[in-house]
Design a protein around this motif. Structure first.
Motif, PDB file in Angstrom:
ATOM      1  N   ASP A  99       0.834  -1.207   0.000  1.00 35.93           N
ATOM      2  CA  ASP A  99       0.000   0.000   0.000  1.00 35.93           C
ATOM      3  C   ASP A  99       0.867   1.255   0.000  1.00 35.93           C
ATOM      4  O   ASP A  99       0.426   2.324  -0.410  1.00 35.93           O
ATOM      5  N   ALA A 100       2.081   1.108   0.522  1.00 33.52           N
ATOM      6  CA  ALA A 100       2.961   2.269   0.658  1.00 33.52           C
ATOM      7  C   ALA A 100       4.407   1.858   0.414  1.00 33.52           C
ATOM      8  O   ALA A 100       4.796   0.720   0.689  1.00 33.52           O
ATOM      9  N   LEU A 101       5.187   2.805  -0.104  1.00 32.26           N
ATOM     10  CA  LEU A 101       6.614   2.582  -0.343  1.00 32.26           C
ATOM     11  C   LEU A 101       7.420   3.701   0.309  1.00 32.26           C
ATOM     12  O   LEU A 101       7.031   4.866   0.235  1.00 32.26           O
ATOM     13  N   PHE A 102       8.546   3.315   0.902  1.00 34.95           N
ATOM     14  CA  PHE A 102       9.534   4.274   1.401  1.00 34.95           C
ATOM     15  C   PHE A 102      10.741   4.055   0.500  1.00 34.95           C
ATOM     16  O   PHE A 102      11.403   3.022   0.579  1.00 34.95           O
ATOM     17  N   VAL A 103      10.991   5.029  -0.401  1.00 29.91           N
ATOM     18  CA  VAL A 103      12.036   4.833  -1.403  1.00 29.91           C
ATOM     19  C   VAL A 103      13.173   5.840  -1.202  1.00 29.91           C
ATOM     20  O   VAL A 103      13.050   6.788  -0.429  1.00 29.91           O
ATOM     21  N   ALA A 104      14.245   5.617  -1.949  1.00 30.95           N
ATOM     22  CA  ALA A 104      15.365   6.570  -1.988  1.00 30.95           C
ATOM     23  C   ALA A 104      15.450   7.132  -3.400  1.00 30.95           C
ATOM     24  O   ALA A 104      14.776   6.639  -4.325  1.00 30.95           O
ATOM     25  N   ALA A 105      16.309   8.135  -3.553  1.00 27.27           N
ATOM     26  CA  ALA A 105      16.415   8.795  -4.856  1.00 27.27           C
ATOM     27  C   ALA A 105      16.945   7.855  -5.936  1.00 27.27           C
ATOM     28  O   ALA A 105      16.798   8.122  -7.132  1.00 27.27           O
ATOM     29  N   SER A 106      17.541   6.734  -5.519  1.00 29.56           N
ATOM     30  CA  SER A 106      18.050   5.778  -6.497  1.00 29.56           C
ATOM     31  C   SER A 106      16.961   4.814  -7.002  1.00 29.56           C
ATOM     32  O   SER A 106      17.215   4.014  -7.915  1.00 29.56           O
ATOM     33  N   ASP A 107      15.760   4.875  -6.418  1.00 25.15           N
ATOM     34  CA  ASP A 107      14.659   4.006  -6.871  1.00 25.15           C
ATOM     35  C   ASP A 107      13.793   4.769  -7.877  1.00 25.15           C
ATOM     36  O   ASP A 107      13.248   5.822  -7.543  1.00 25.15           O
ATOM     37  N   ARG A 108      13.661   4.221  -9.055  1.00 20.14           N
ATOM     38  CA  ARG A 108      12.843   4.879 -10.084  1.00 20.14           C
ATOM     39  C   ARG A 108      11.379   4.466  -9.911  1.00 20.14           C
ATOM     40  O   ARG A 108      11.034   3.295 -10.030  1.00 20.14           O
ATOM     41  N   VAL A 109      10.538   5.446  -9.576  1.00 13.97           N
ATOM     42  CA  VAL A 109       9.109   5.165  -9.414  1.00 13.97           C
ATOM     43  C   VAL A 109       8.423   5.668 -10.682  1.00 13.97           C
ATOM     44  O   VAL A 109       8.071   6.844 -10.805  1.00 13.97           O
ATOM     45  N   ASP A 110       8.267   4.762 -11.633  1.00 20.29           N
ATOM     46  CA  ASP A 110       7.727   5.140 -12.938  1.00 20.29           C
ATOM     47  C   ASP A 110       6.459   4.338 -13.227  1.00 20.29           C
ATOM     48  O   ASP A 110       5.973   3.595 -12.370  1.00 20.29           O
ATOM     49  N   ALA A 125       2.355   0.225 -12.332  1.00 20.13           N
ATOM     50  CA  ALA A 125       1.491  -0.808 -12.924  1.00 20.13           C
ATOM     51  C   ALA A 125       1.652  -2.129 -12.176  1.00 20.13           C
ATOM     52  O   ALA A 125       0.718  -2.933 -12.094  1.00 20.13           O
ATOM     53  N   ALA A 126       2.832  -2.342 -11.611  1.00 19.34           N
ATOM     54  CA  ALA A 126       3.092  -3.596 -10.886  1.00 19.34           C
ATOM     55  C   ALA A 126       2.525  -3.553  -9.463  1.00 19.34           C
ATOM     56  O   ALA A 126       2.543  -4.575  -8.770  1.00 19.34           O
ATOM     57  N   CYS A 127       2.032  -2.388  -9.025  1.00 20.70           N
ATOM     58  CA  CYS A 127       1.579  -2.223  -7.635  1.00 20.70           C
ATOM     59  C   CYS A 127       0.147  -1.707  -7.583  1.00 20.70           C
ATOM     60  O   CYS A 127      -0.088  -0.521  -7.299  1.00 20.70           O
ATOM     61  N   PRO A 128      -0.836  -2.561  -7.845  1.00 24.00           N
ATOM     62  CA  PRO A 128      -2.221  -2.081  -7.947  1.00 24.00           C
ATOM     63  C   PRO A 128      -2.779  -1.491  -6.656  1.00 24.00           C
ATOM     64  O   PRO A 128      -3.695  -0.677  -6.704  1.00 24.00           O
ATOM     65  N   ARG A 129      -2.231  -1.882  -5.486  1.00 22.82           N
ATOM     66  CA  ARG A 129      -2.779  -1.386  -4.211  1.00 22.82           C
ATOM     67  C   ARG A 129      -2.133  -0.075  -3.761  1.00 22.82           C
ATOM     68  O   ARG A 129      -2.569   0.523  -2.773  1.00 22.82           O
ATOM     69  N   LEU A 130      -1.085   0.334  -4.462  1.00 25.32           N
ATOM     70  CA  LEU A 130      -0.240   1.430  -3.949  1.00 25.32           C
ATOM     71  C   LEU A 130      -1.017   2.745  -3.791  1.00 25.32           C
ATOM     72  O   LEU A 130      -1.717   3.180  -4.707  1.00 25.32           O
ATOM     73  N   ARG A 131      -0.879   3.392  -2.611  1.00 26.72           N
ATOM     74  CA  ARG A 131      -1.565   4.658  -2.337  1.00 26.72           C
ATOM     75  C   ARG A 131      -0.620   5.755  -1.872  1.00 26.72           C
ATOM     76  O   ARG A 131      -0.996   6.912  -1.800  1.00 26.72           O
ATOM     77  N   MET A 132       0.626   5.372  -1.530  1.00 25.17           N
ATOM     78  CA  MET A 132       1.521   6.368  -0.939  1.00 25.17           C
ATOM     79  C   MET A 132       2.985   6.037  -1.248  1.00 25.17           C
ATOM     80  O   MET A 132       3.405   4.888  -1.090  1.00 25.17           O
ATOM     81  N   VAL A 133       3.729   7.061  -1.680  1.00 27.69           N
ATOM     82  CA  VAL A 133       5.170   6.914  -1.878  1.00 27.69           C
ATOM     83  C   VAL A 133       5.864   8.022  -1.087  1.00 27.69           C
ATOM     84  O   VAL A 133       5.592   9.204  -1.305  1.00 27.69           O
ATOM     85  N   ALA A 134       6.715   7.631  -0.148  1.00 29.06           N
ATOM     86  CA  ALA A 134       7.511   8.612   0.604  1.00 29.06           C
ATOM     87  C   ALA A 134       8.953   8.454   0.157  1.00 29.06           C
ATOM     88  O   ALA A 134       9.504   7.352   0.215  1.00 29.06           O
ATOM     89  N   THR A 135       9.556   9.539  -0.309  1.00 30.72           N
ATOM     90  CA  THR A 135      10.975   9.450  -0.670  1.00 30.72           C
ATOM     91  C   THR A 135      11.827  10.125   0.412  1.00 30.72           C
ATOM     92  O   THR A 135      11.473  11.192   0.915  1.00 30.72           O
ATOM     93  N   GLY A 136      12.931   9.473   0.718  1.00 30.02           N
ATOM     94  CA  GLY A 136      13.860  10.009   1.717  1.00 30.02           C
ATOM     95  C   GLY A 136      14.834  10.976   1.073  1.00 30.02           C
ATOM     96  O   GLY A 136      16.051  10.828   1.218  1.00 30.02           O
ATOM     97  N   SER A 137      14.290  11.946   0.367  1.00 28.46           N
ATOM     98  CA  SER A 137      15.114  12.943  -0.333  1.00 28.46           C
ATOM     99  C   SER A 137      14.241  14.166  -0.578  1.00 28.46           C
ATOM    100  O   SER A 137      13.016  14.061  -0.602  1.00 28.46           O
ATOM    101  N   VAL A 138      14.899  15.315  -0.774  1.00 31.68           N
ATOM    102  CA  VAL A 138      14.103  16.495  -1.139  1.00 31.68           C
ATOM    103  C   VAL A 138      13.782  16.452  -2.630  1.00 31.68           C
ATOM    104  O   VAL A 138      12.691  16.828  -3.049  1.00 31.68           O
TER     105      VAL A 138
END
Ligand code: 8YV
Length: 321
Positions: free
Chosen positions: A49-60, A65-78
């Motif tokens: 439902d949620a991802l905590f990503v870094a700037a090196s993770d491409r959220v495209d 499309a691979a994450c039908p439940r996804l509702r939230m992406v938090a990146t640990g970067s400005v």
């Protein structure tokens, strides 16, 4: 009772951050900091439902499309140029970043690079370590003055302002170019100029722009040729803002005096020719890397995720969801 939302933390974070998240989420956290191939990331994210990503993770779109439940992406970067915001908005996925908490540390790093480059700190250190210091000479490692010179800043947001503020202690004249006039211009003692003036007049030019298609290669061969041959260039923003190949040529040809680079096109890979250029200071994207800043960034990302889990407004949203 509703099940807790499922969260994937893609990179190792401080244990305190995991403790903050644990009560709110069913957690899958990469605490061994394994280097996941893209397919692993997609598979681990698929039921989240949620991802905590870094700037090196491409959220495209592929990942979304691979994450039908996804509702939230938090990146640990400005910076959030690694996230397709339009695609997230279309799907009602909220996105948060980590502004403010890294501003001062990143501005400090701009100055570390500026001073090291202008005064040839790393270049002379390598020479010393190589056992080449046999005698002192009047013209050894002559660098450029920093005090009393003109500082140019391209991009006058939070970090640009913090860089400008520090210039006072060096009695510098500050000029900047930005899409709009900075509201704190008078306080900073900085003057808005057009891009040509910035390039022509800066003795030290610091890049603090977010990366986007519009800022791709804003510093290329033409811009480097327009700078003073005695000038230094500092990039603490993003790789891709500078055309690294053109920069190598400019440094080799002495079109500018030196460069301090914390970010690179295609990092962690970098143009191998950069390694062979002596008048360049290279650091591995450590602009925000102080203990307190990185902790605050990770905690702010966690705060955004907790707010999401609790159905509350996000502290630092970049897309509402
Ligand atoms: C991060 C940065 O440390 O915040 C940013 O945008 O560039 C750095 O401060 C890096 O991107 C890791 O996520």
């Amino acid at each position: 009772m509703n099940a807790r939302p499922r969260l994937l933390v893609t990179r190792q974070v401080f244990p305190q951050v995991i403790e903050r998240l644990a009560p709110y989420f069913e957690l899958d956290a990469n605490q061994d900091d394994e280097d996941w191939p893209r397919a692993t990331l997609l598979a681990r994210a698929a039921d989240r439902d949620a991802l905590f990503v870094a700037a090196s993770d491409r959220v495209d779109r592929e990942l979304l499309a691979a994450c039908p439940r996804l509702r939230m992406v938090a990146t640990g970067s400005v910076g959030y140029n690694h996230i397709d915001l339009a695609a997230c908005r279309e799907r009602g996925i909220a996105v948060s970043n980590t502004p403010d908490v890294l501003t001062e540390a990143t501005a400090d790093m701009a100055w570390a690079l500026l001073l090291s480059t202008a005064r040839r700190v790393t270049e002379s250190e390598h020479w010393l370590r190589a056992g080449q210091w046999q005698r002192w000479a009047f013209d050894q490692f002559l660098g450029a003055d920093v005090h009393g010179t003109t500082l140019g800043i391209l991009g006058m947001g939070r970090i640009g302002s913090a860089v400008a503020r520090r210039a006072r202690g060096f009695d510098m004249k500050v000029i900047y170019h930005n899409r709009s006039r900075a509201a704190n211009e008078a306080e900073l003692g900085a003057r808005l100029v057009d891009r040509a003036t910035l390039l022509a007049e800066a003795d030290h030019l610091v890049l603090v722009l977010p990366y986007s298609e519009a800022t791709h290669h804003v510093i290329g061969a033409r811009e480097l040729a327009a700078m003073k041959s005695t000038a230094t260039l500092v990039n603490i923003a993003r790789g891709g803002i500078v055309d690294d190949a053109a920069l190598v040529e400019a440094l080799r040809a002495g079109r500018i005096a030196g460069a301090g680079l914390d970010v690179f096109e295609g990092e962690p890979a970098l143009d191998p020719r950069l390694l062979a250029v002596p008048n360049v200071v290279l650091t591995p994207h450590i602009g925000s890397a102080t203990r307190s800043s990185r902790m605050a960034m990770a905690m702010l990302a966690a705060d955004n995720l907790v707010a999401f889990a609790a159905g509350q407004p996000l502290p630092t949203p970049v897309a509402a969801g």
